[in-house]
Design a protein around this motif. Structure first.
Motif, PDB file in Angstrom:
ATOM      1  N   GLU A  70      13.111   4.660  -0.604  1.00 51.22           N
ATOM      2  CA  GLU A  70      13.226   6.079  -0.948  1.00 51.22           C
ATOM      3  C   GLU A  70      13.239   6.286  -2.462  1.00 51.22           C
ATOM      4  O   GLU A  70      13.974   5.620  -3.190  1.00 51.22           O
ATOM      5  CB  GLU A  70      14.510   6.651  -0.352  1.00 51.22           C
ATOM      6  N   GLY A  71      12.408   7.195  -2.938  1.00 49.26           N
ATOM      7  CA  GLY A  71      12.360   7.518  -4.358  1.00 49.26           C
ATOM      8  C   GLY A  71      11.372   6.685  -5.156  1.00 49.26           C
ATOM      9  O   GLY A  71      11.175   6.947  -6.344  1.00 49.26           O
ATOM     10  N   CYS A  72      10.720   5.704  -4.514  1.00 53.12           N
ATOM     11  CA  CYS A  72       9.707   4.912  -5.211  1.00 53.12           C
ATOM     12  C   CYS A  72       8.414   5.711  -5.323  1.00 53.12           C
ATOM     13  O   CYS A  72       7.985   6.364  -4.370  1.00 53.12           O
ATOM     14  CB  CYS A  72       9.423   3.610  -4.464  1.00 53.12           C
ATOM     15  N   VAL A  73       7.803   5.638  -6.489  1.00 58.76           N
ATOM     16  CA  VAL A  73       6.514   6.284  -6.717  1.00 58.76           C
ATOM     17  C   VAL A  73       5.490   5.198  -7.010  1.00 58.76           C
ATOM     18  O   VAL A  73       5.609   4.478  -7.998  1.00 58.76           O
ATOM     19  CB  VAL A  73       6.571   7.271  -7.901  1.00 58.76           C
ATOM     20  N   LEU A  74       4.493   5.058  -6.144  1.00 62.94           N
ATOM     21  CA  LEU A  74       3.411   4.106  -6.382  1.00 62.94           C
ATOM     22  C   LEU A  74       2.307   4.836  -7.138  1.00 62.94           C
ATOM     23  O   LEU A  74       1.713   5.792  -6.620  1.00 62.94           O
ATOM     24  CB  LEU A  74       2.849   3.575  -5.062  1.00 62.94           C
ATOM     25  N   LEU A  75       2.067   4.412  -8.352  1.00 65.21           N
ATOM     26  CA  LEU A  75       0.967   4.942  -9.152  1.00 65.21           C
ATOM     27  C   LEU A  75      -0.186   3.953  -9.039  1.00 65.21           C
ATOM     28  O   LEU A  75      -0.174   2.892  -9.662  1.00 65.21           O
ATOM     29  CB  LEU A  75       1.381   5.127 -10.608  1.00 65.21           C
ATOM     30  N   LEU A  76      -1.160   4.288  -8.211  1.00 66.66           N
ATOM     31  CA  LEU A  76      -2.274   3.396  -7.925  1.00 66.66           C
ATOM     32  C   LEU A  76      -3.441   3.761  -8.825  1.00 66.66           C
ATOM     33  O   LEU A  76      -3.982   4.865  -8.749  1.00 66.66           O
ATOM     34  CB  LEU A  76      -2.665   3.521  -6.453  1.00 66.66           C
ATOM     35  N   LYS A  77      -3.806   2.821  -9.687  1.00 65.78           N
ATOM     36  CA  LYS A  77      -4.834   3.077 -10.680  1.00 65.78           C
ATOM     37  C   LYS A  77      -6.212   2.710 -10.127  1.00 65.78           C
ATOM     38  O   LYS A  77      -6.314   1.956  -9.151  1.00 65.78           O
ATOM     39  CB  LYS A  77      -4.508   2.291 -11.957  1.00 65.78           C
ATOM     40  N   PRO A  78      -7.273   3.238 -10.713  1.00 64.55           N
ATOM     41  CA  PRO A  78      -8.619   2.962 -10.200  1.00 64.55           C
ATOM     42  C   PRO A  78      -8.908   1.466 -10.075  1.00 64.55           C
ATOM     43  O   PRO A  78      -8.505   0.675 -10.927  1.00 64.55           O
ATOM     44  CB  PRO A  78      -9.525   3.618 -11.249  1.00 64.55           C
ATOM     45  N   HIS A  79      -9.571   1.112  -8.968  1.00 64.57           N
ATOM     46  CA  HIS A  79     -10.067  -0.244  -8.691  1.00 64.57           C
ATOM     47  C   HIS A  79      -8.962  -1.247  -8.347  1.00 64.57           C
ATOM     48  O   HIS A  79      -9.254  -2.430  -8.166  1.00 64.57           O
ATOM     49  CB  HIS A  79     -10.893  -0.780  -9.876  1.00 64.57           C
ATOM     50  N   VAL A  80      -7.718  -0.796  -8.233  1.00 67.72           N
ATOM     51  CA  VAL A  80      -6.635  -1.686  -7.796  1.00 67.72           C
ATOM     52  C   VAL A  80      -6.647  -1.745  -6.268  1.00 67.72           C
ATOM     53  O   VAL A  80      -6.572  -0.714  -5.599  1.00 67.72           O
ATOM     54  CB  VAL A  80      -5.267  -1.195  -8.300  1.00 67.72           C
ATOM     55  N   VAL A  81      -6.738  -2.930  -5.706  1.00 62.19           N
ATOM     56  CA  VAL A  81      -6.704  -3.093  -4.252  1.00 62.19           C
ATOM     57  C   VAL A  81      -5.262  -2.931  -3.786  1.00 62.19           C
ATOM     58  O   VAL A  81      -4.365  -3.626  -4.277  1.00 62.19           O
ATOM     59  CB  VAL A  81      -7.251  -4.475  -3.831  1.00 62.19           C
ATOM     60  N   HIS A  82      -5.036  -2.012  -2.864  1.00 58.49           N
ATOM     61  CA  HIS A  82      -3.665  -1.715  -2.461  1.00 58.49           C
ATOM     62  C   HIS A  82      -3.563  -1.479  -0.954  1.00 58.49           C
ATOM     63  O   HIS A  82      -4.548  -1.147  -0.293  1.00 58.49           O
ATOM     64  CB  HIS A  82      -3.150  -0.478  -3.204  1.00 58.49           C
ATOM     65  N   SER A  83      -2.360  -1.677  -0.446  1.00 56.63           N
ATOM     66  CA  SER A  83      -2.056  -1.395   0.961  1.00 56.63           C
ATOM     67  C   SER A  83      -0.561  -1.106   1.059  1.00 56.63           C
ATOM     68  O   SER A  83       0.202  -1.349   0.113  1.00 56.63           O
ATOM     69  CB  SER A  83      -2.431  -2.573   1.865  1.00 56.63           C
ATOM     70  N   LEU A  84      -0.146  -0.580   2.207  1.00 55.31           N
ATOM     71  CA  LEU A  84       1.261  -0.240   2.434  1.00 55.31           C
ATOM     72  C   LEU A  84       1.599  -0.539   3.877  1.00 55.31           C
ATOM     73  O   LEU A  84       0.868  -0.145   4.790  1.00 55.31           O
ATOM     74  CB  LEU A  84       1.521   1.235   2.127  1.00 55.31           C
ATOM     75  N   LEU A  85       2.722  -1.237   4.091  1.00 54.66           N
ATOM     76  CA  LEU A  85       3.160  -1.618   5.434  1.00 54.66           C
ATOM     77  C   LEU A  85       4.562  -1.080   5.683  1.00 54.66           C
ATOM     78  O   LEU A  85       5.464  -1.292   4.875  1.00 54.66           O
ATOM     79  CB  LEU A  85       3.161  -3.150   5.581  1.00 54.66           C
TER      80      LEU A  85
END
Length: 308
Positions: A64-79
């Motif tokens: 709770e309260g985490c902010v994921l700042l996903l920048k261009p071309h970064v491979v990302h996922s969330l589980l």
């Protein structure tokens, strides 16, 4: 600066940020976003729950309260991997200011919004996108810029001691103190005299001063703040409407229902149902933007998901 001129940020001030899309997502335990990357920015704000985010080859726990700042071309996922639902606000956008891009590159991919300052801004972006009233796109862009600047400041280690929603533009210390008292004690019985005694003014004087600065009476602001907290519980918790009423300082379900309908135009149960129907609803801000939902459940793609 004249129309179309550029400043030291390196871009036309009308196009520092371009918001594309925003939505509320609820991930059940075991659901995940497939690893992927794209050419634009994305912010995933974790409203509730715990899970694991993967950014390139790095895995990080989020809560709770985490902010994921996903920048261009970064491979990302969330589980969603901890046995409870992960609730998020997810938004996609682009950034055009060279200085803003450089500053965003310097901050971590996960920022903690301990003071809850970023989330209300994102909620406002979603609301504006849903209503799509005149000038909503420039307003959504301005709000996204505000959210990013807030992230930059919070990632810089600036201490924030006040709770969210305090009207920082007011330079009246008595009014600021009254607002803090309301926000910290809204769930209990709270009278004008209680607040005035703690601020150190007579109820009549504080009431006039508060109304002049805020534009609302103290009682009306208290009701407004209670309803805002009630909306939070109705949206992100499973407690009953009756429990929400008592947890936000209302003496009876009837009083709560009447006040809620006065502010929101709907009874609380109806409002909750309508809000939850909006989960997974794409709110497209930039016409023509198509969001690819790549959420996977243990039984395959999420039911009703349109695949690329």
């Amino acid at each position: 600066m004249g129309e179309g001129e550029f400043d030291h940020w390196g871009t036309n001030m009308d196009r520092l940020v371009d918001a594309f899309w925003i939505a509320r997502y609820d991930y059940e335990p075991g659901w995940f976003i497939e690893p992927h990357a794209h050419e634009f920015y994305q912010v995933i704000y974790v409203v509730d729950g715990t899970g694991t985010a993967s950014l390139d080859d790095q895995k990080m726990e989020v809560a709770e309260g985490c902010v994921l700042l996903l920048k261009p071309h970064v491979v990302h996922s969330l589980l969603a991997d901890r046995g409870d639902r992960v609730r998020t606000i997810d938004t996609k956008f682009n950034v055009y200011g060279s200085r803003l891009v450089a500053d965003l590159e310097r901050i971590p991919s996960i920022v903690s919004d301990d003071a809850q300052r970023v989330r209300p801004i994102l909620e406002q972006v979603r609301l504006e996108g849903l209503k799509a009233r005149p000038w909503y796109r420039p307003l959504c862009n301005a709000l996204m810029l505000q959210a990013l600047i807030t992230l930059l400041r919070e990632s810089g280690g600036q201490e924030v001691s006040e709770p969210a929603n305090i009207p920082l533009k007011f330079d009246d210390e008595a009014v600021r103190k009254a607002v803090m008292i309301i926000q910290r004690n809204f769930a209990r019985e709270l009278s004008l005299r209680d607040i005035a005694d703690r601020v150190g003014y007579s109820p009549e004087y504080l009431s006039r001063r508060f109304c002049r600065r805020v534009g609302l009476s103290i009682h009306h602001y208290l009701m407004y703040y209670r309803i805002e907290q009630a909306k939070e519980m109705l949206t992100y918790s499973e407690v009953s409407v009756k429990e929400v009423a008592f947890n936000t300082g209302f003496k009876s379900i009837h009083h709560f229902t009447r006040a809620f309908k006065q502010f929101e135009g709907l009874p609380p149960a109806t409002w909750r149902h309508q809000e939850r129907e909006g989960i997974w609803k794409n709110v497209v801000i930039a016409p023509g933007f198509v969001n690819a939902d790549i959420t996977v459940t243990p039984k395959g793609p999420r039911p009703g998901t349109a695949r690329e």
